[in-house]
Motif scaffolding. Structure first.
Motif, PDB file in Angstrom:
ATOM      1  N   THR A 194     -85.343   2.781 -34.167  1.00  0.00           N
ATOM      2  CA  THR A 194     -84.312   4.010 -34.407  1.00  0.00           C
ATOM      3  C   THR A 194     -83.009   4.121 -33.263  1.00  0.00           C
ATOM      4  N   ASN A 195     -82.039   3.747 -32.819  1.00  0.00           N
ATOM      5  CA  ASN A 195     -80.986   4.007 -31.797  1.00  0.00           C
ATOM      6  C   ASN A 195     -80.737   5.551 -31.775  1.00  0.00           C
ATOM      7  N   ARG A 196     -81.086   6.090 -30.682  1.00  0.00           N
ATOM      8  CA  ARG A 196     -80.807   7.397 -30.247  1.00  0.00           C
ATOM      9  C   ARG A 196     -79.567   6.963 -29.638  1.00  0.00           C
ATOM     10  N   LEU A 197     -78.869   6.005 -28.858  1.00  0.00           N
ATOM     11  CA  LEU A 197     -77.880   5.782 -28.415  1.00  0.00           C
ATOM     12  C   LEU A 197     -76.301   6.228 -28.501  1.00  0.00           C
ATOM     13  N   ILE A 219     -77.877  -1.914 -35.478  1.00  0.00           N
ATOM     14  CA  ILE A 219     -78.264  -0.566 -36.137  1.00  0.00           C
ATOM     15  C   ILE A 219     -77.441   0.780 -35.095  1.00  0.00           C
ATOM     16  N   LYS A 220     -76.751   1.666 -36.501  1.00  0.00           N
ATOM     17  CA  LYS A 220     -75.852   2.135 -35.370  1.00  0.00           C
ATOM     18  C   LYS A 220     -76.406   3.370 -34.846  1.00  0.00           C
ATOM     19  N   PRO A 221     -75.948   4.090 -34.347  1.00  0.00           N
ATOM     20  CA  PRO A 221     -76.501   5.118 -34.164  1.00  0.00           C
ATOM     21  C   PRO A 221     -77.244   6.770 -34.884  1.00  0.00           C
ATOM     22  N   GLY A 222     -78.198   6.380 -34.759  1.00  0.00           N
ATOM     23  CA  GLY A 222     -78.533   7.645 -35.830  1.00  0.00           C
ATOM     24  C   GLY A 222     -79.902   6.827 -36.463  1.00  0.00           C
TER      25      GLY A 222
END
Length: 480
Positions: free
Chosen positions: A96-99, A127-130
């Motif tokens: 999961t990307n939270r950046l 992978i996009k943010p969120g």
């Protein structure tokens, strides 16, 4: 442990080659026969799935000397989580990307399916943010590997996004302990935080971003406490953007048993091995019977050694585990490999231009981005065939060249034969140096080749290798 699984595709290719003499088979057939049994062609899943969850996010951690440091981290820790599986088990990672920016997970050194490699392409975007994405694969090889983003890596890795994947043997050697050291350096500003300017002209024109603080496992005061007689397996990973480490183990009994994940044919003294960014070594280390403190130093630049860690031997003695040093019998010597035509020569150089003012090029071409159709050198390699590659460094800088999806063996440096009894996935090419390697790719697909000085890669020193059964033309020594 010894691996006797045959590379069936390579053997089949060798057997199909016509014999030119009753006394001696053709050279390419002999080279393929040498690699038989070196490592498996296919994964062998045993039905066990190991599931992990990894989240990338901004956070603040007491790293280095314990002061709060603002970082990007996996699961709120730097280094990221240490993933351990046994060979044959399937790895399933829910990422999961939270950046605030897109990211990926690249499994450095692991021979994964092409679409699990973590390289953003038109078919498998970042992978996009969120967003969440699931990586799933069964490693083909036991060994020490690591994971990191493969998009704007020069910033994302430097901010703290890296972790280790250990694939254990089905029956691991009976070490007292199995430990990991992650080597890194950090460029801090006057405020004690990570310098916020990345891909500077200075870093691009030199050997990338070299930091002013060196850490082992995120700390500047790492101490490895051993009891007399303990025998450990120490897995060392260089995750730095640009710094090369040459660990000196002093008087400790330390032998390299694996390079870039795979066991060596013959273990050798661990002191003096150049660990370029991306390289790994596994070290067999036995503590002496007397109490002592041994400083471990980096001597890549002998006139300016850097302290890495201390090994402290103290306490009650223990019985030393007794077993033969692990090794891999089938590492090809390939002494005649350099006699084959050079399939592709890759010239490494720089020029002015591009978004950073400097472009690093392969054969005069600067990579224009993972999802772009431009910036590729168009090199193809024949699957299950011996391919002879030459890296010619025309610059005055270092270039650790990393190949995705395959292992290779160094044949020569500046035309002189090199007797490395091991495979690699990353080789350091020194200034004005030429390095020849032999590789038999067994996995079809598009695989990256790039400099693992992350600033050089960001400024263009990347390309794609196309591996297929009919790739590579007639192996006429030209880059197609």
């Amino acid at each position: 442990m010894k691996n006797h699984v045959a590379i069936s595709g390579a053997i089949a290719a060798a057997l199909l080659l016509p014999a030119c003499s009753k006394r001696e088979p053709p050279l390419e057939q002999r080279l393929l026969e040498e690699i038989a049994g070196a490592y498996p062609t296919n994964a062998s899943p045993n039905g066990v799935v190991r599931s992990f969850e990894i989240t990338a996010a901004e956070t603040e951690l007491p790293l280095l000397d314990g002061k709060p440091l603002r970082v990007w981290a996996y699961n709120g820790q730097v280094p990221g989580p240490e993933l351990r599986v046994r060979l044959g088990e399937t790895v399933r990672v829910e990422f999961t990307n939270r950046l605030p920016v897109p990211s990926t997970l690249h499994w450095h050194g692991v021979r994964v399916p092409n679409d699990m490699d973590g390289v953003p392409t038109q078919s498998r975007p970042a992978i996009k943010p969120g967003e969440t994405f699931v990586y799933e694969f069964t490693p083909k090889d036991a060994g020490t590997f690591w994971f990191h983003p493969h998009i704007r890596s020069s910033e994302q890795v430097e901010r703290g996004l890296f972790g280790v994947l250990v694939v254990e043997d089905p029956a691991p050697p009976a070490y007292s302990r199995d430990l990991v050291w992650v080597l890194d350096d950090w460029l801090l500003g006057t405020d004690g935080q990570i310098a916020p300017t990345f891909n500077t002209r200075h870093d691009l024109a030199h050997d990338g971003r070299w930091g002013n603080r060196i850490t082992v496992n995120g700390r500047t005061n790492e101490v490895l406490a051993l009891r007399p007689g303990e025998r450990i397996r120490l897995r060392i990973v260089n995750v730095a953007n640009g710094r090369v480490f040459t660990p000196d183990f002093g008087g400790l009994a330390a032998k390299v048993i694996a390079v870039d994940g795979l066991y060596v044919r013959q273990p050798f003294d661990a002191s003096g091995f150049e660990l370029a960014p991306g390289n790994r070594i596994d070290v067999d280390l036995t503590a002496g019977r007397a109490s002592a403190v041994a400083p471990i130093e980096d001597r890549f630049r002998p006139s300016r050694p850097n302290h890495l860690a201390d090994v402290r031997v103290e306490g009650e003695p223990v019985e030393t585990p007794r077993f033969a040093l692990p090794s891999r019998a089938n590492v090809p010597a390939w002494k005649a490999g350099s006699e084959t035509p050079v399939h592709a020569e890759l010239a490494l150089d720089a020029r002015g231009g591009g978004p950073f003012g400097i472009e690093w090029t392969i054969n005069g071409v600067a990579f224009q981005g993972h999802e772009s159709a431009t910036g590729h050198t168009g090199i193809s390699l024949a699957q299950d065939r011996f391919n002879h590659l030459r890296f010619t460094n025309r610059s005055a800088r270092l270039h650790p060249i990393h190949l995705h999806g395959m292992f290779f063996r160094v044949l020569t440096r500046n035309g002189r034969a090199v007797d490395e009894a091991f495979f690699r996935d990353t080789v350091l090419v020194h200034p004005r140096e030429t390095v020849d390697v032999g590789v038999v790719p067994v996995d079809e697909g598009s695989w990256m080749l790039h400099c693992h000085i992350l600033e050089h890669a960001e400024a263009g020193m990347m390309t794609m290798l196309e591996v297929g059964k009919t790739a590579g033309g007639k192996h006429d020594g030209m880059a197609h």
